[in-house]
Design a protein around this motif. Structure first.
Motif, PDB file in Angstrom:
ATOM      1  N   PRO A  33       0.536  -1.279   0.297  1.00  0.00           N
ATOM      2  CA  PRO A  33       0.237   0.468  -0.096  1.00  0.00           C
ATOM      3  C   PRO A  33       0.798   1.174  -0.026  1.00  0.00           C
ATOM      4  CG  PRO A  33      -0.816  -1.396   1.323  1.00  0.00           C
ATOM      5  CD  PRO A  33       0.352  -2.025   1.381  1.00  0.00           C
ATOM      6  N   GLY A  34       0.782   2.200  -0.466  1.00  0.00           N
ATOM      7  CA  GLY A  34       1.126   3.652  -0.949  1.00  0.00           C
ATOM      8  C   GLY A  34       2.589   2.933  -1.125  1.00  0.00           C
ATOM      9  N   GLN A  35       2.878   1.866  -2.360  1.00  0.00           N
ATOM     10  CA  GLN A  35       3.963   2.257  -2.886  1.00  0.00           C
ATOM     11  C   GLN A  35       3.546   1.386  -3.905  1.00  0.00           C
ATOM     12  OE1 GLN A  35       6.823  -0.183  -1.744  1.00  0.00           O
ATOM     13  NE2 GLN A  35       7.761   1.686   0.342  1.00  0.00           N
ATOM     14  N   CYS A  36       4.234   2.051  -5.949  1.00  0.00           N
ATOM     15  CA  CYS A  36       4.247   1.412  -6.502  1.00  0.00           C
ATOM     16  C   CYS A  36       5.565   0.504  -7.107  1.00  0.00           C
ATOM     17  CB  CYS A  36       4.081   2.686  -7.462  1.00  0.00           C
ATOM     18  SG  CYS A  36       4.381   2.254  -9.275  1.00  0.00           S
ATOM     19  N   CYS A  37       5.618  -1.128  -7.421  1.00  0.00           N
ATOM     20  CA  CYS A  37       6.669  -1.352  -7.579  1.00  0.00           C
ATOM     21  C   CYS A  37       6.288  -1.932  -8.867  1.00  0.00           C
ATOM     22  CB  CYS A  37       6.426  -2.631  -6.684  1.00  0.00           C
ATOM     23  SG  CYS A  37       6.771  -2.391  -4.960  1.00  0.00           S
ATOM     24  N   HIS A  38       8.159  -1.775  -9.786  1.00  0.00           N
ATOM     25  CA  HIS A  38       7.629  -2.385 -11.193  1.00  0.00           C
ATOM     26  C   HIS A  38       8.840  -2.809 -11.552  1.00  0.00           C
ATOM     27  CE1 HIS A  38       9.151   1.183 -12.351  1.00  0.00           C
ATOM     28  NE2 HIS A  38       8.688   1.690 -11.543  1.00  0.00           N
ATOM     29  N   MET A  39       9.336  -3.713 -12.166  1.00  0.00           N
ATOM     30  CA  MET A  39      10.869  -4.315 -12.967  1.00  0.00           C
ATOM     31  C   MET A  39      11.397  -3.398 -13.566  1.00  0.00           C
ATOM     32  SD  MET A  39      12.319  -7.037 -13.644  1.00  0.00           S
ATOM     33  CE  MET A  39      11.653  -8.743 -12.601  1.00  0.00           C
ATOM     34  N   ASP A  40      12.639  -3.294 -13.542  1.00  0.00           N
ATOM     35  CA  ASP A  40      13.349  -2.381 -13.454  1.00  0.00           C
ATOM     36  C   ASP A  40      14.476  -3.010 -14.615  1.00  0.00           C
ATOM     37  OD1 ASP A  40      15.775  -0.585 -14.424  1.00  0.00           O
ATOM     38  OD2 ASP A  40      16.320  -0.440 -12.655  1.00  0.00           O
TER      39      ASP A  40
END
Length: 49
Positions: A33-40
């Motif tokens: 919650p409150g974060q945006c995770c994605h593949m670098d």
């Protein structure tokens, strides 16, 4: 270019927010919650911000 100016430029560039480097892709559904995770893709790992 003097060493002091070069060091100042390196320091200034390293203190810029990470969001300055644009990248595509949306957030993973499993992001905390409150974060945006994605593949670098460049680094080959997931990161969040």
């Amino acid at each position: 270019m003097s060493v002091r100016i070069l060091l100042a430029l390196v320091f200034a560039a390293s203190t810029l927010p990470g969001s300055v480097e644009a990248h595509g892709g949306g957030c993973r559904k499993s992001s905390p919650p409150g974060q945006c995770c994605h593949m670098d893709k460049k680094a080959g790992r997931v990161h969040c911000h």
